[in-house]
Design a protein around this motif. Structure first.
Motif, PDB file in Angstrom:
ATOM      1  N   ILE A 151      -0.359   6.288   0.127  1.00 28.27           N
ATOM      2  CA  ILE A 151      -1.329   6.505  -0.950  1.00 28.27           C
ATOM      3  C   ILE A 151      -2.559   5.619  -0.785  1.00 28.27           C
ATOM      4  CG2 ILE A 151      -1.669   6.309  -3.444  1.00 28.27           C
ATOM      5  CD1 ILE A 151       1.278   7.066  -3.768  1.00 28.27           C
ATOM      6  N   LEU A 152      -2.352   4.353  -0.366  1.00 27.50           N
ATOM      7  CA  LEU A 152      -3.473   3.407  -0.325  1.00 27.50           C
ATOM      8  C   LEU A 152      -4.542   3.784   0.686  1.00 27.50           C
ATOM      9  CD1 LEU A 152      -1.953  -0.149  -0.861  1.00 27.50           C
ATOM     10  CD2 LEU A 152      -3.125   1.337  -2.475  1.00 27.50           C
ATOM     11  N   ASN A 153      -4.190   4.491   1.758  1.00 26.28           N
ATOM     12  CA  ASN A 153      -5.230   4.942   2.688  1.00 26.28           C
ATOM     13  C   ASN A 153      -5.545   6.422   2.517  1.00 26.28           C
ATOM     14  OD1 ASN A 153      -3.065   6.203   3.859  1.00 26.28           O
ATOM     15  ND2 ASN A 153      -3.189   5.112   5.806  1.00 26.28           N
ATOM     16  N   LEU A 154      -5.235   6.920   1.310  1.00 25.34           N
ATOM     17  CA  LEU A 154      -5.514   8.317   0.936  1.00 25.34           C
ATOM     18  C   LEU A 154      -4.895   9.266   1.955  1.00 25.34           C
ATOM     19  CD1 LEU A 154      -9.214   8.062  -0.302  1.00 25.34           C
ATOM     20  CD2 LEU A 154      -7.092   7.938  -1.630  1.00 25.34           C
ATOM     21  N   PHE A 155      -3.633   9.017   2.246  1.00 27.89           N
ATOM     22  CA  PHE A 155      -2.844   9.881   3.128  1.00 27.89           C
ATOM     23  C   PHE A 155      -3.472  10.023   4.521  1.00 27.89           C
ATOM     24  CE2 PHE A 155      -2.458  11.465  -1.281  1.00 27.89           C
ATOM     25  CZ  PHE A 155      -1.170  11.029  -1.522  1.00 27.89           C
ATOM     26  N   GLY A 156      -4.019   8.890   5.000  1.00 29.94           N
ATOM     27  CA  GLY A 156      -4.559   8.876   6.364  1.00 29.94           C
ATOM     28  C   GLY A 156      -6.039   9.151   6.455  1.00 29.94           C
ATOM     29  N   LEU A 157      -6.699   9.471   5.334  1.00 29.74           N
ATOM     30  CA  LEU A 157      -8.134   9.751   5.387  1.00 29.74           C
ATOM     31  C   LEU A 157      -8.947   8.487   5.637  1.00 29.74           C
ATOM     32  CD1 LEU A 157      -8.500  12.319   2.459  1.00 29.74           C
ATOM     33  CD2 LEU A 157      -8.421  12.782   4.925  1.00 29.74           C
ATOM     34  N   LEU A 158      -8.459   7.334   5.137  1.00 31.36           N
ATOM     35  CA  LEU A 158      -9.139   6.069   5.380  1.00 31.36           C
ATOM     36  C   LEU A 158      -8.583   5.431   6.652  1.00 31.36           C
ATOM     37  CD1 LEU A 158      -9.238   4.593   1.751  1.00 31.36           C
ATOM     38  CD2 LEU A 158     -11.003   5.909   2.965  1.00 31.36           C
ATOM     39  N   PRO A 159      -9.440   4.839   7.478  1.00 32.38           N
ATOM     40  CA  PRO A 159      -9.021   4.359   8.803  1.00 32.38           C
ATOM     41  C   PRO A 159      -8.357   2.981   8.781  1.00 32.38           C
ATOM     42  CG  PRO A 159     -11.376   4.009   8.533  1.00 32.38           C
ATOM     43  CD  PRO A 159     -10.904   4.710   7.275  1.00 32.38           C
ATOM     44  N   PHE A 160      -7.275   2.825   8.033  1.00 33.23           N
ATOM     45  CA  PHE A 160      -6.520   1.584   8.087  1.00 33.23           C
ATOM     46  C   PHE A 160      -5.074   1.865   7.686  1.00 33.23           C
ATOM     47  CE2 PHE A 160      -7.287   1.725   3.573  1.00 33.23           C
ATOM     48  CZ  PHE A 160      -6.224   1.039   3.003  1.00 33.23           C
ATOM     49  N   THR A 161      -4.195   0.997   8.144  1.00 36.91           N
ATOM     50  CA  THR A 161      -2.774   1.128   7.821  1.00 36.91           C
ATOM     51  C   THR A 161      -2.380   0.000   6.882  1.00 36.91           C
ATOM     52  OG1 THR A 161      -2.307   2.120   9.973  1.00 36.91           O
ATOM     53  CG2 THR A 161      -0.438   1.192   8.752  1.00 36.91           C
ATOM     54  N   PRO A 162      -1.934   0.295   5.670  1.00 38.41           N
ATOM     55  CA  PRO A 162      -1.544  -0.757   4.728  1.00 38.41           C
ATOM     56  C   PRO A 162      -0.345  -1.543   5.250  1.00 38.41           C
ATOM     57  CG  PRO A 162      -1.770   1.376   3.627  1.00 38.41           C
ATOM     58  CD  PRO A 162      -1.787   1.635   5.091  1.00 38.41           C
ATOM     59  N   PRO A 163      -0.193  -2.809   4.835  1.00 38.29           N
ATOM     60  CA  PRO A 163       1.027  -3.553   5.193  1.00 38.29           C
ATOM     61  C   PRO A 163       2.248  -2.833   4.643  1.00 38.29           C
ATOM     62  CG  PRO A 163      -0.225  -4.695   3.475  1.00 38.29           C
ATOM     63  CD  PRO A 163      -1.093  -3.592   3.983  1.00 38.29           C
ATOM     64  N   SER A 164       3.391  -3.081   5.275  1.00 38.90           N
ATOM     65  CA  SER A 164       4.575  -2.274   4.968  1.00 38.90           C
ATOM     66  C   SER A 164       4.951  -2.315   3.496  1.00 38.90           C
ATOM     67  CB  SER A 164       5.761  -2.731   5.825  1.00 38.90           C
ATOM     68  OG  SER A 164       6.074  -4.088   5.568  1.00 38.90           O
ATOM     69  N   PHE A 165       4.790  -3.485   2.824  1.00 38.27           N
ATOM     70  CA  PHE A 165       5.216  -3.547   1.426  1.00 38.27           C
ATOM     71  C   PHE A 165       4.238  -2.849   0.488  1.00 38.27           C
ATOM     72  CE2 PHE A 165       2.295  -7.047   1.582  1.00 38.27           C
ATOM     73  CZ  PHE A 165       1.838  -7.251   0.296  1.00 38.27           C
ATOM     74  N   LEU A 166       3.087  -2.442   1.013  1.00 39.08           N
ATOM     75  CA  LEU A 166       2.140  -1.648   0.216  1.00 39.08           C
ATOM     76  C   LEU A 166       1.997  -0.235   0.772  1.00 39.08           C
ATOM     77  CD1 LEU A 166      -0.711  -4.239  -0.463  1.00 39.08           C
ATOM     78  CD2 LEU A 166       1.045  -3.442  -2.050  1.00 39.08           C
ATOM     79  N   GLY A 167       2.774   0.093   1.800  1.00 41.88           N
ATOM     80  CA  GLY A 167       2.695   1.410   2.416  1.00 41.88           C
ATOM     81  C   GLY A 167       3.489   2.442   1.633  1.00 41.88           C
ATOM     82  N   ILE A 168       3.126   2.611   0.380  1.00 43.38           N
ATOM     83  CA  ILE A 168       3.868   3.509  -0.504  1.00 43.38           C
ATOM     84  C   ILE A 168       3.494   4.947  -0.196  1.00 43.38           C
ATOM     85  CG2 ILE A 168       4.421   4.069  -2.888  1.00 43.38           C
ATOM     86  CD1 ILE A 168       5.172   1.252  -2.005  1.00 43.38           C
ATOM     87  N   GLY A 169       4.507   5.727   0.175  1.00 46.19           N
ATOM     88  CA  GLY A 169       4.290   7.135   0.446  1.00 46.19           C
ATOM     89  C   GLY A 169       4.791   8.017  -0.677  1.00 46.19           C
ATOM     90  N   VAL A 170       4.654   9.302  -0.487  1.00 43.60           N
ATOM     91  CA  VAL A 170       5.066  10.278  -1.501  1.00 43.60           C
ATOM     92  C   VAL A 170       6.560  10.156  -1.789  1.00 43.60           C
ATOM     93  CG1 VAL A 170       5.265  12.735  -2.011  1.00 43.60           C
ATOM     94  CG2 VAL A 170       3.215  11.863  -0.870  1.00 43.60           C
ATOM     95  N   LEU A 171       7.364  10.016  -0.742  1.00 42.61           N
ATOM     96  CA  LEU A 171       8.813   9.930  -0.938  1.00 42.61           C
ATOM     97  C   LEU A 171       9.196   8.677  -1.715  1.00 42.61           C
ATOM     98  CD1 LEU A 171      10.148  11.126   2.532  1.00 42.61           C
ATOM     99  CD2 LEU A 171      10.208  12.367   0.371  1.00 42.61           C
ATOM    100  N   ALA A 172       8.497   7.563  -1.444  1.00 42.65           N
ATOM    101  CA  ALA A 172       8.799   6.331  -2.169  1.00 42.65           C
ATOM    102  C   ALA A 172       8.474   6.471  -3.650  1.00 42.65           C
ATOM    103  CB  ALA A 172       8.022   5.158  -1.562  1.00 42.65           C
TER     104      ALA A 172
END
Length: 598
Positions: free
Chosen positions: A480-501
């Motif tokens: 969510i934090l990188n707008l599903f890949g639209l923004l060019p960065f990878t959030p740290p794992s503890f903030l890498g909240i996806g749809v399934l999470a």
């Protein structure tokens, strides 16, 4: 005030857990360091050998941009040499180097490097001197006789080496001894080498056949607490996972105890292993050669070959994917505990049935994500009678609450007597206070077994589910934090909240809301926080695991709704508890019913 302080402490602890979890995940699952295009290319093979292995990834392989480019360049040169015999079998494509009789070029036809269909096959073996070197070699040690060495150029029969066409390598030492290596390959990943010596000389000769696997640790997968990477083998009655590359480098040489059934090197998905001839007892060891190069050695006992006689010894080389069915098939054919080259751990007895059921469901539906959902349905269906008894026990517990409170009040100054009377009440009323916990306790080993299956089995690698989920063994890529890949960065794992999470947190919150409200406001606050805390904690896990948990939560909601309809006293009591809790909160009462101090 006390509840507010406790809640604040709980929130702080949750935050520390999230940060600590991220640090732990980086420790156990390190990611490659970013590289730039200006990285210097090493010009010589020696420099590539001496380079540090760098950061290892979960699947392994080179991570340094310079080493990757050097590998491409070296492969073009090495594999273009005319002194090669092609290998072409159903699962394996590669070649044999006639200089030194090395099998040093193996790619796996049915396994891609990444989820991209054009990413090319996985390369397992690379020639000596390349940054990703890994190869096997067969030879002899002799006493008073000229034997082939690493520079010997062998003669070969017509290739390619295939399932239907064996290849024989031969070399005449000019002193009356003819050395041969007859190679065959099966439909999977097993190459059989029959090493023979024909002695046409006037006197007997003494020889010792050997086989080795040589590799760099620069391409090794991460060695973690739950997945082994490095030296491996079956010695005696057990498969040994204890030593890693650092252990071998520190010791120089490690000699395992017990007769060798097989030995070699493993990554999470790939294995290169030597299997000695049945009934023999070769000397084996793992050896560090320096510069991050390691070798598994297997040398047979000395044999005297009389004049006019021939001697042969057969060794097998497995070089391929750790496919469960394939490994188990080889074990059934006589290779000691070969199926345990997969690091199932102590709970293999439980994990293997879970994997078997999941595989059967996959064969029916053709999608592992759907198979995981069906597996969840099967498991929850089998557990339903237990859950039903648990709810019945909860109903009984609610029914005897007035009697319990009376006993607690009567024996409030005599805790042992109070406990004794309450236990007697449970026995008289036929109530089991732990019955409601049983479904949750059963879920724990099932959850762990599925977790191991998802991260260990190559059958899960690159298995898609729906839409954006292209690999169920990897985390949900839709962050969510990188707008599903639209923004060019990878959030740290503890903030890498996806749809399934998010679905996990939401469905767990709904299951907690459906449960009877906790009488202790502090417990209620913890229940309110826990789903969202687990949402962060579980985000870096395999997507398949989250699919299982989300499905399980949805089925729990349906199950609870059904069981509440069967036990209306529970639903009524839950509503009453919730009203009492809200009323107490409005009055400012503490958990004991007294006015909280401010």
């Amino acid at each position: 005030m006390d509840n507010q302080r406790n809640l604040l402490v709980a929130v702080v602890l949750c935050g520390l857990l999230l940060l600590g979890w991220d640090a732990g995940m980086k420790w156990f699952y390190p990611q490659p360091a970013p590289t730039t295009q200006s990285a210097t290319l090493e010009a010589s093979n020696e420099a590539a050998d001496a380079a540090a292995p760098g950061t290892r990834t979960r699947e392994g392989g080179l991570t340094d941009a310079a080493a990757i480019e050097q590998e491409r360049t070296d492969l073009v040169t090495s594999l273009a040499a005319p002194s090669r015999v092609k290998i072409d079998s159903p699962e394996v494509l590669g070649s044999i180097n006639l200089v030194g009789a090395r099998i040093d070029d193996i790619t796996l036809k049915t396994h891609r490097q990444t989820v991209k269909k054009d990413s090319g096959p996985v390369r397992l073996f690379s020639p000596q001197g390349t940054p990703a070197q890994q190869f096997a070699q067969f030879g002899w040690v002799g006493e008073g006789v000229a034997v082939p060495d690493a520079t010997t150029v062998w003669q070969a029969s017509a290739g390619p080496l295939s399932e239907t066409n064996p290849v024989t390598l031969s070399w005449d030492n000019g002193q009356g001894q003819l050395f041969r290596i007859a190679l065959t390959i099966d439909e999977h990943y097993m190459i059989t080498a029959d090493q023979s010596v024909s002695n046409a000389g006037a006197a007997p000769v003494v020889v010792r056949p050997f086989a080795t696997v040589n590799r760099t640790s620069a391409t090794a997968s991460s060695d973690t607490w739950n997945v082994h990477s490095g030296p491996i083998g079956a010695f005696g009655d057990t498969v040994t996972f204890g030593n890693d590359y650092d252990d071998v480098a520190e010791a120089g040489t490690i000699t395992p105890e017990g007769r060798a059934g097989w030995l070699g090197f493993t990554d999470i998905y790939w294995l290169s292993a030597l299997i000695p001839e049945k009934g023999t007892d070769p000397a084996v060891d793992f050896r560090s050669l320096g510069s991050n190069i390691f070798r598994a050695d297997m040398i047979y006992q000395p044999v005297t070959v009389p004049a006019g006689k021939q001697f042969s010894r057969t060794t097998r080389l497995f070089a391929g994917a750790k496919d469960t069915t394939v490994l188990d098939g080889y074990e059934d054919a006589g290779i000691t505990k070969f199926g345990y080259a997969i690091d199932w751990g102590w709970f293999a007895w439980f994990e293997k049935p879970i994997f078997w059921l999941l595989s059967k469901l996959f064969s029916l539906v053709g999608n592992f994500g759907v198979a995981i959902i069906l597996l969840t349905v099967v498991i929850r269906g089998l557990m339903f009678p237990i859950a039903q008894r648990g709810f019945a026990s909860m109903a009984s517990m609610k029914a005897i609450q007035p009697k319990m409170k009376a006993l607690q009040e009567r024996y409030k100054d005599d805790k042992p007597k109070q406990q004794q009377e309450i236990m007697a009440l449970y026995k008289k009323e036929g109530v089991n206070p732990l019955a409601g916990c049983l479904p949750m306790l059963i879920q724990i080993p099932i959850f762990f077994a599925l977790y191991k299956v998802l991260i260990l089995t190559i059958e899960m690698r690159h298995q898609p589910f729906i839409l954006w989920i292209k690999d169920l063994s990897a985390p949900d890529p839709a962050m969510i934090l990188n707008l599903f890949g639209l923004l060019p960065f990878t959030p740290p794992s503890f903030l890498g909240i996806g749809v399934l999470a998010v679905l996990l947190g939401l469905t767990m919150w709904m299951t907690f809301k459906l449960n009877p409200a906790a009488m202790d406001p502090m417990q209620q606050q913890i229940f309110n926080i826990m789903p969202w805390m687990l949402m962060f904690v579980m985000a870096p896990f395999a997507a398949g695991l989250l699919v299982y948990w989300v499905t399980s939560n949805i089925l729990t909601l349906a199950q609870q709704s059904y069981l509440y309809s069967k036990h209306p006293q529970l639903r009524a009591q839950a509503d009453k508890d919730k009203e009492d809790a809200e009323l107490a909160k409005a009055r400012g009462d503490g958990p004991d019913g007294k006015q909280s101090k401010t």
